[in-house]
Design a protein around this motif. Sequence first.
Motif, PDB file in Angstrom:
ATOM      1  N   CYS A  49      13.358 -16.775   2.477  1.00 54.25           N
ATOM      2  CA  CYS A  49      13.616 -16.499   0.985  1.00 54.25           C
ATOM      3  C   CYS A  49      12.409 -15.606   0.607  1.00 54.25           C
ATOM      4  O   CYS A  49      11.294 -16.025   0.832  1.00 54.25           O
ATOM      5  N   ASP A  50      12.648 -14.372   0.028  1.00 54.49           N
ATOM      6  CA  ASP A  50      11.489 -13.519  -0.604  1.00 54.49           C
ATOM      7  C   ASP A  50      11.679 -13.769  -1.962  1.00 54.49           C
ATOM      8  O   ASP A  50      12.646 -13.600  -2.736  1.00 54.49           O
ATOM      9  N   LEU A  51      10.526 -14.155  -2.900  1.00 55.36           N
ATOM     10  CA  LEU A  51      10.617 -14.273  -4.135  1.00 55.36           C
ATOM     11  C   LEU A  51       9.909 -13.325  -4.767  1.00 55.36           C
ATOM     12  O   LEU A  51       9.007 -12.611  -4.356  1.00 55.36           O
ATOM     13  N   GLY A  56      13.506  -5.288  -3.070  1.00 51.00           N
ATOM     14  CA  GLY A  56      14.003  -5.777  -2.000  1.00 51.00           C
ATOM     15  C   GLY A  56      13.302  -5.022  -0.553  1.00 51.00           C
ATOM     16  O   GLY A  56      13.830  -5.468   0.525  1.00 51.00           O
ATOM     17  N   ILE A  57      12.103  -4.576  -0.825  1.00 49.84           N
ATOM     18  CA  ILE A  57      11.534  -3.657   0.329  1.00 49.84           C
ATOM     19  C   ILE A  57      11.024  -4.981   1.464  1.00 49.84           C
ATOM     20  O   ILE A  57      11.158  -4.344   2.471  1.00 49.84           O
ATOM     21  N   ILE A  58      10.450  -5.699   0.902  1.00 53.31           N
ATOM     22  CA  ILE A  58       9.712  -6.711   2.031  1.00 53.31           C
ATOM     23  C   ILE A  58      10.900  -7.278   2.858  1.00 53.31           C
ATOM     24  O   ILE A  58      10.571  -6.942   4.238  1.00 53.31           O
ATOM     25  N   ALA A  82      16.510  -4.510 -10.729  1.00 47.98           N
ATOM     26  CA  ALA A  82      16.102  -4.639  -9.281  1.00 47.98           C
ATOM     27  C   ALA A  82      17.236  -5.347  -8.326  1.00 47.98           C
ATOM     28  O   ALA A  82      17.354  -4.583  -7.209  1.00 47.98           O
ATOM     29  N   VAL A  83      18.019  -6.351  -9.011  1.00 51.45           N
ATOM     30  CA  VAL A  83      19.007  -6.625  -8.448  1.00 51.45           C
ATOM     31  C   VAL A  83      20.090  -5.765  -7.988  1.00 51.45           C
ATOM     32  O   VAL A  83      20.788  -5.647  -6.986  1.00 51.45           O
TER      33      VAL A  83
END
Length: 252
Positions: A49-51, A56-58, A82-83
């Motif tokens: 999970c990226d918080l 969404g780059i990471i 961003a979503v």
Amino acid sequence: MKGWIKLDDFTFEPLAEHLRLCVTGTHRFGTDAFLLSDFAAPRRRDTVCDLGSGCGIIPALWFRNPEDAPKRVYAVEVQELAVTQMKRSLQDGGLPDSRFFPVHADLRQLKGRLEGGSFDLVTCNPPYKAVGDGILSGSDADRIARHETLCAFEDVCDAASYLLKFGGRLCVCQRPERLADLIDGMRSRGMEPKRLRFVHQRPDAPPWLLLLEGRKGGKPFLRVDPPLLIEGEGGFSQEVLRIYKKEQNHSL
């Protein structure tokens, strides 16, 4: 697609031959995202999970080599634009919709949205400036990304502690002057700092970034890795070229 908002000024940034990421002037990315994505190094069997994922780059960088990418990635972001960008990257950029899942949510309110105790790795590139530190950025998006207006690091640790399995990892980047805050935040929520790396522009320059890994339920022992140098002979260092998947010192 239902639930999208209009994208007026966007481009696709190539990350690999098969992969492009939708960016706008509001939600884009920098070097720190590349460094954290590489530092976290998820395994193929991991659920991640990226918080505060932004565009969404990471997690997107992990799919430059799909065979080595994690099994499943959830990208949590509170800002609707961003979503929408992440969804556009899924539709037109080559991200796999069977393994990459945008989640429009506040990271402080994940209970009931994502299953607790089910993640191997949580990543976060959090706001760097604490409440009351410096002049607030002009736009709402910049304030949310750069200042702890919507979430403090303690909120990141609360979310990670909820999401992670026992032994799971939280990997973050932050300014060096906030190291004590990171260690205190992790330890107070049952995550032991286990690995630390400082990022320097040059060998003779002070660090401008740190990368820190904490482990849920881990025993006290902090390993400090050799510094990561941005500049090297002829331009960028060999390690930065590796992270960017560049063979020579042309523009990144």
